[in-house]
Write a protein that holds these residues in place. Structure first.
Motif, PDB file in Angstrom:
ATOM      1  N   TYR A 245     -10.034   5.724  -4.519  1.00  0.00           N
ATOM      2  CA  TYR A 245      -9.264   5.921  -3.252  1.00  0.00           C
ATOM      3  C   TYR A 245     -10.244   6.724  -2.331  1.00  0.00           C
ATOM      4  CZ  TYR A 245      -5.935   8.469  -0.224  1.00  0.00           C
ATOM      5  OH  TYR A 245      -5.086   8.764   1.031  1.00  0.00           O
TER       6      TYR A 245
ATOM      7  N   CYS B  87      -5.831   3.271   2.091  1.00  0.00           N
ATOM      8  CA  CYS B  87      -6.837   3.264   1.078  1.00  0.00           C
ATOM      9  C   CYS B  87      -5.981   3.094  -0.463  1.00  0.00           C
ATOM     10  CB  CYS B  87      -7.457   4.570   1.249  1.00  0.00           C
ATOM     11  SG  CYS B  87      -8.383   4.625   2.730  1.00  0.00           S
ATOM     12  N   ALA B  88      -4.701   3.131  -0.380  1.00  0.00           N
ATOM     13  CA  ALA B  88      -4.152   3.021  -1.960  1.00  0.00           C
ATOM     14  C   ALA B  88      -4.466   1.972  -2.579  1.00  0.00           C
ATOM     15  CB  ALA B  88      -2.446   3.269  -1.557  1.00  0.00           C
TER      16      ALA B  88
ATOM     17  N   ASP C 164      -0.343   3.672   3.049  1.00  0.00           N
ATOM     18  CA  ASP C 164      -1.693   4.319   3.080  1.00  0.00           C
ATOM     19  C   ASP C 164      -2.789   3.375   2.829  1.00  0.00           C
ATOM     20  OD1 ASP C 164      -4.276   5.618   2.420  1.00  0.00           O
ATOM     21  OD2 ASP C 164      -3.211   7.514   1.290  1.00  0.00           O
TER      22      ASP C 164
ATOM     23  N   LYS D 238       2.854   3.677  -2.683  1.00  0.00           N
ATOM     24  CA  LYS D 238       2.534   4.156  -4.011  1.00  0.00           C
ATOM     25  C   LYS D 238       3.500   5.263  -4.764  1.00  0.00           C
ATOM     26  CE  LYS D 238      -0.872   6.889  -6.544  1.00  0.00           C
ATOM     27  NZ  LYS D 238      -2.315   7.714  -6.485  1.00  0.00           N
TER      28      LYS D 238
ATOM     29  N   GLN E 243       1.022  -1.282  -0.176  1.00  0.00           N
ATOM     30  CA  GLN E 243       0.159  -0.022  -0.069  1.00  0.00           C
ATOM     31  C   GLN E 243       0.776   1.235  -0.056  1.00  0.00           C
ATOM     32  OE1 GLN E 243      -2.913  -1.580   3.143  1.00  0.00           O
ATOM     33  NE2 GLN E 243      -4.283  -0.743   1.476  1.00  0.00           N
TER      34      GLN E 243
ATOM     35  N   ARG F  74     -12.729   4.471  -0.545  1.00  0.00           N
ATOM     36  CA  ARG F  74     -12.340   3.740   0.415  1.00  0.00           C
ATOM     37  C   ARG F  74     -12.180   4.931   1.984  1.00  0.00           C
ATOM     38  NH1 ARG F  74      -8.093   1.577  -3.532  1.00  0.00           N
ATOM     39  NH2 ARG F  74      -9.155  -0.145  -4.236  1.00  0.00           N
ATOM     40  N   LYS F  75     -11.803   5.819   1.376  1.00  0.00           N
ATOM     41  CA  LYS F  75     -11.974   6.769   2.621  1.00  0.00           C
ATOM     42  C   LYS F  75     -12.941   7.001   3.337  1.00  0.00           C
ATOM     43  CE  LYS F  75      -7.738   8.955   3.015  1.00  0.00           C
ATOM     44  NZ  LYS F  75      -6.872   9.115   4.268  1.00  0.00           N
TER      45      LYS F  75
END
Length: 447
Positions: free
Chosen positions: A328, A104-105, A102, A72, A70, A331-332
């Motif tokens: 992204y 959410c990546a 991250d 990037k 995760q 997911r956040k």
């Protein structure tokens, strides 16, 4: 068709994108995505019947995003050689190594990838010779200068033709892309009377040459719009109903999109937080998102992450039905992407049926706004304050032009006070909306 226009075929772009993904895997990437594009075009401008600029543009590029778990990293190059591609992939990998994790990546979920690719008629190349472009620009400017004897100067006439194509691939095995075109003709002129000067412009833009307005019609409209602004003055400060003319009414849609986009929502920097399923606009307003409009300026079967786009009702009689999310931001927010990585796809506001003249009659006495100035919009609070110009209207009839005023309100209240949407829709962009009647705004002019 694309093969005859571009230096690289669509198949070549897809091969490069696939190769970049393989290179990323070989460098240890757990996931990767690549975007390969090429664009070219020509723009000719004239001023006072003399050629001012002839511009050619041609560019290409590769962008690669590498995921290490995760983490990037992203890098890009305009060099399509094998060595450059390998160097770019390694650069993205190295950036990922030193980037914080991250949660959410990552790529969009594989089951959301597009599997159908309808022909949306987005590519209509125009073999526009320089001589023809010059004549079109001259004809447009000449019509603008002839529209009124008070047109004394010109900012020029322009004819432009642009084409591009791309391929997107990711390590889910998705690969897709297409060619598109965009052509335009425009003119801008200056009217003068008694030492006072006013400028205005008009343009036509379309995917297909045949869908452009005639250059003479575009120029005449530009000239008429400039001349009608002469004699402008302020109006007295007060609360008045306001009509936003169609060319600027779509700016209200832009503010809506900004407020319901994932980045604003997860950062809690939107005045429309937690508004899903709630009224956010007048019950007169229904907005559709249609990615599949033929020759649409914002059409596409998939978004920037390969996620399949879906036609949907975004606002139903004022009630917000959905957000604008990429993977992204989804997911956040603990939600699912809406296929809007890269933006909205053809927003179309339903008209309530009135012409602009009927909207002015319904308004009675108030302000017709034809130009907005400045950027005084706060998407966190919804506060709205912008310089404006237009026309003062009494009993539904335009009385005189107006300038040097400010209109102010709050977008939440403004959205709720939209009483009607006209049928004078301009189909030259990705946001289609007729003129709009707002019940009341603060207009600051003379004391």
């Amino acid at each position: 068709m694309a093969d005859k226009t571009f230096s690289f075929s669509q198949a070549a772009l897809e091969d490069i994108a696939s190769r970049v993904i393989e290179l990323a895997k070989a460098e240890g990437a757990s996931a990767a995505e690549a975007d390969v594009s090429e664009g070219l075009g020509q723009t000719v401008s004239v001023r006072l019947s003399e050629v001012e600029t002839i511009e050619y543009n041609q560019d290409k590029g590769v962008g690669v995003t590498v995921y290490l778990g995760q983490k990037k990293g992203h890098a890009s190059t305009s060099d399509f050689s094998e060595e450059a591609l390998a160097d770019t992939v390694r650069a993205a990998r190295d950036i990922a190594r030193y980037t914080a994790e991250d949660p959410c990546a990552g790529l969009a979920d594989s089951q959301l990838m597009a599997t159908e690719f309808p022909d949306l008629s987005l590519y209509h190349p125009w073999a526009l010779r320089v001589e023809e472009a010059i004549e079109l620009a001259k004809a447009c400017e000449a019509a603008a200068l002839a529209a009124d004897p008070r047109i004394r100067n010109s900012e020029g006439g322009t004819a432009s033709s642009q084409s591009s194509h791309f391929a997107y691939a990711n390590s889910h095995g998705f690969i897709g892309g297409y060619a598109s075109s965009r052509h335009s003709i425009s003119a801008a002129v200056v009217a003068e009377d008694g030492g006072a000067m006013q400028r205005d412009y008009w343009y036509s833009s379309a995917r297909r040459r045949e869908d452009l307005d005639a250059p003479e019609a575009i120029g005449a409209k530009a000239g008429q719009r400039a001349a009608r602004r002469l004699g402008a003055r302020k109006v007295k400060t007060g609360q008045y109903p306001v009509v936003f003319e169609a060319p600027i009414a779509a700016s209200l849609l832009s503010h809506l999109v900004a407020a319901i986009s994932g980045g604003s929502l997860y950062r809690k920097s939107s005045f429309l937080l937690d508004s899903l399923g709630k009224p956010v606009m007048s019950a007169n307003i229904t907005v559709d998102e249609d990615p599949f409009l033929l020759r649409g300026m914002a059409s596409g079967a998939f978004d920037n992450e390969g996620v399949a786009t879906v036609a949907r009702r975004l606002v139903d009689k004022g009630v917000l039905q959905g957000y604008m999310l990429g993977s992204y931001s989804a997911r956040k927010l603990g939600m699912q992407t809406t296929g809007n990585a890269g933006g909205a796809h053809n927003l179309v506001v339903h008209s309530t049926g009135e012409s602009l003249e009927e909207l002015l009659q319904a308004m009675g006495t108030g302000l017709l706004v034809t130009e907005l100035l400045g950027q005084g919009v706060n998407t966190v609070t919804g506060d709205y304050s912008r310089g404006a110009a237009g026309f003062w209207v009494e009993r539904g009839v335009i009385v005189h032009p107006v300038e040097e005023i400010t209109i102010a309100g709050n977008l939440r209240e403004m959205f709720m006070q939209i009483d009607a949407v006209g049928n004078d829709v301009l189909e030259r962009g990705g946001r289609q909306m007729g003129s709009v009647l707002l019940r009341s705004m603060m207009v600051a002019g003379e004391a």
